[in-house]
Write a protein that holds these residues in place. Structure first.
Motif, short mmCIF file in Angstrom:
data_model
loop_
_atom_site.label_atom_id
_atom_site.label_comp_id
_atom_site.label_asym_id
_atom_site.label_seq_id
_atom_site.Cartn_x
_atom_site.Cartn_y
_atom_site.Cartn_z
N ARG A 3 7.70 40.49 82.81
CA ARG A 3 6.76 41.62 82.70
C ARG A 3 7.05 42.44 81.45
O ARG A 3 6.14 42.88 80.74
N GLU A 4 8.34 42.63 81.17
CA GLU A 4 8.72 43.37 79.94
C GLU A 4 8.25 42.62 78.71
O GLU A 4 7.78 43.20 77.75
N VAL A 5 8.39 41.29 78.76
CA VAL A 5 7.97 40.46 77.63
C VAL A 5 6.48 40.61 77.40
O VAL A 5 6.02 40.81 76.27
N ALA A 6 5.70 40.55 78.47
CA ALA A 6 4.24 40.66 78.34
C ALA A 6 3.86 42.01 77.72
O ALA A 6 3.01 42.08 76.82
N ALA A 7 4.51 43.09 78.18
CA ALA A 7 4.19 44.42 77.65
C ALA A 7 4.57 44.51 76.17
O ALA A 7 3.84 45.09 75.35
N ALA A 8 5.70 43.91 75.80
CA ALA A 8 6.17 43.97 74.41
C ALA A 8 5.21 43.19 73.50
O ALA A 8 4.84 43.67 72.42
N VAL A 9 4.80 41.99 73.95
CA VAL A 9 3.92 41.16 73.12
C VAL A 9 2.54 41.81 72.98
O VAL A 9 1.90 41.72 71.94
N GLU A 10 2.12 42.51 74.01
CA GLU A 10 0.85 43.25 73.96
C GLU A 10 0.87 44.28 72.82
O GLU A 10 -0.13 44.51 72.15
N CYS A 11 2.04 44.86 72.57
CA CYS A 11 2.16 45.89 71.52
C CYS A 11 2.48 45.30 70.15
O CYS A 11 1.93 45.71 69.15
N PHE A 12 3.41 44.35 70.12
CA PHE A 12 3.90 43.89 68.82
C PHE A 12 3.62 42.41 68.54
O PHE A 12 4.14 41.84 67.57
N HIS A 13 2.82 41.77 69.40
CA HIS A 13 2.29 40.44 69.13
C HIS A 13 3.41 39.44 68.77
O HIS A 13 4.36 39.35 69.51
N GLY A 14 3.26 38.75 67.60
CA GLY A 14 4.22 37.69 67.28
C GLY A 14 5.46 38.17 66.54
O GLY A 14 6.23 37.35 66.03
N ASN A 15 5.65 39.48 66.47
CA ASN A 15 6.82 40.00 65.75
C ASN A 15 8.00 40.12 66.73
O ASN A 15 8.14 41.10 67.45
N ILE A 16 8.83 39.09 66.74
CA ILE A 16 9.90 38.99 67.74
C ILE A 16 10.88 40.17 67.65
O ILE A 16 11.29 40.74 68.66
N GLY A 17 11.20 40.57 66.42
CA GLY A 17 12.15 41.68 66.24
C GLY A 17 11.62 42.97 66.84
O GLY A 17 12.34 43.69 67.55
N TYR A 54 11.18 46.93 71.34
CA TYR A 54 10.35 47.59 72.37
C TYR A 54 11.01 47.46 73.75
O TYR A 54 11.01 48.40 74.53
N ILE A 55 11.59 46.30 74.01
CA ILE A 55 12.20 46.08 75.32
C ILE A 55 13.52 46.85 75.46
O ILE A 55 13.78 47.47 76.49
N VAL A 56 14.33 46.81 74.40
CA VAL A 56 15.69 47.37 74.57
C VAL A 56 15.82 48.84 74.15
O VAL A 56 16.80 49.49 74.52
N ASP A 57 14.87 49.35 73.39
CA ASP A 57 15.05 50.69 72.83
C ASP A 57 13.99 51.65 73.37
O ASP A 57 12.83 51.60 72.97
N PRO A 58 14.39 52.57 74.26
CA PRO A 58 13.41 53.51 74.83
C PRO A 58 12.72 54.36 73.76
O PRO A 58 11.58 54.78 73.92
N GLU A 59 13.42 54.57 72.64
CA GLU A 59 12.84 55.37 71.54
C GLU A 59 11.58 54.70 70.98
O GLU A 59 10.59 55.36 70.68
N ILE A 60 11.62 53.38 70.87
CA ILE A 60 10.44 52.66 70.34
C ILE A 60 9.28 52.76 71.34
O ILE A 60 8.12 52.96 70.96
N ARG A 61 9.62 52.65 72.63
CA ARG A 61 8.55 52.78 73.65
C ARG A 61 7.93 54.17 73.59
O ARG A 61 6.73 54.33 73.74
N ARG A 62 8.78 55.19 73.35
CA ARG A 62 8.27 56.56 73.24
C ARG A 62 7.30 56.67 72.05
O ARG A 62 6.25 57.29 72.14
#
Ligand SMILES: [Zn+2]
Length: 327
Positions: free
Chosen positions: A185-199, A204-212
């Motif tokens: 689920r975290e992966v799906a949310a991350a890819v929704e925001c940052f698409h094919g940019n793995i970094g 997005y998954i590990v850093d709450p600051e980026i999610r903010r």
């Protein structure tokens, strides 16, 4: 050895260089943040130092590969930055020149200098490095990474082999993140925001600051869509005065405006921003001309910040202008 997703053509070119023995001594890997340019620099380094490459690719098993992968190879020098702006100083460039004369003591006879994140590299530093990369010692290799190759002087660009590192497809990013052990689920949310940019997906998954910051960008978009100047001001003011944060949120907002422009032409268009739903709603209410003006205002705001204008002043002006455009 970190697995590389996508970029098949680039990998084939690098393998071809290693196989033919015509390895470039000075390279620039450029691409957006998170696209994997540093991973690519490490990969090329492993290719150069690997004891038993397989079809030009690093074997991933020998001591050299393992040391490169754990950033502990004695003949790989991660050139240090200095000062508040974390730049490469003239002094550092001179010490690299001095050090590069010393021959390495490994099976391949090569040593590699890696200059990571060369944004705003001092032109004086570049001029000092110019001679070195023009006529490098046989054993020395120089790798630079940056967001764009135009971070460098034309004289440097012309003496380096430049490779763009592209983000992967969303499927490849998903596969990579799942293989790293993240929750689906975290992966799906991350890819929704940052698409094919793995970094960026990983951030997005590990850093709450980026999610903010993503949430803040969404709030900005919602306020613009609702023509809510008060809400927009609140969102912009909560950015504070950290230039990094402002830069990132403005950049994500700009991508959203770009998405809005392409979605108004084709509803199924591929998007690059973090908020498809917002871009879609915005595209239903602004013309291409208005979207271009929004982009222009964001660009100017960033220019003013770079010129050291007080951030709250810039953001207050930006808020008023954006609402004026969509009103
Ligand atoms: Zn190896």
């Amino acid at each position: 050895m970190k697995k590389i997703y996508g970029n098949k053509q680039l990998l084939a070119t690098l393998a071809g260089m290693r196989e033919s023995g015509r390895t470039a001594h000075s390279l620039i890997f450029y691409g957006e943040k998170g696209s994997g340019r540093k991973t690519m620099a490490d990969y090329y380094t492993a290719q150069l130092l690997c004891e038993e490459p397989v079809n030009g690719a690093p074997c991933g098993k020998c001591a050299a590969c393992r040391n490169v992968s754990s950033l502990s190879h004695p003949d790989v020098i991660y050139v240090p930055t200095e000062g508040k702006r974390e730049g490469y100083s003239v002094g550092i460039a001179r010490s690299v020149i001095k050090d590069s004369i010393v021959k390495p003591n490994n099976h391949t006879g090569r040593k590699v200098y890696i200059f990571r994140d060369c944004s705003n590299m001092d032109p004086r530093t570049q001029n000092i490095l110019l001679k070195l990369i023009e006529e490098p010692p046989d054993h020395a290799y120089f790798i630079f990474t940056a967001e764009s190759k135009y971070e460098f002087l034309p004289t440097i660009i012309s003496r380096c082999v430049c490779f763009g590192v592209s983000p992967c497809t969303e499927e490849e990013a998903e596969q990579s993140l799942l293989e790293s052990g993240f929750d689906s689920r975290e992966v799906a949310a991350a890819v929704e925001c940052f698409h094919g940019n793995i970094g960026r997906c990983t951030d997005y998954i590990v850093d709450p600051e980026i999610r903010r910051r993503v949430d803040l960008t969404k709030r900005l978009a919602d306020s613009i869509i609702e023509k809510d100047e008060y809400g927009l001001n609140l969102a912009l003011f909560s950015l504070g005065s950290s230039r990094n944060e402002i830069r990132e949120v403005l950049s994500m907002t700009d991508k959203l405006v770009r998405d809005c422009a392409v979605l108004s032409r084709s509803a199924g268009a591929e998007i690059i921003g973090c908020y498809r739903e917002g871009a879609k709603r915005l595209s239903g209410m602004v013309t291409a001309y208005q979207a271009a003006r929004l982009h222009d205002r964001i660009d100017k705001a960033w220019g003013a910040m770079e010129a050291n204008v007080n951030p709250p002043l810039v953001l207050a002006a930006l808020s008023a202008e954006m609402i004026e455009i969509v009103r």
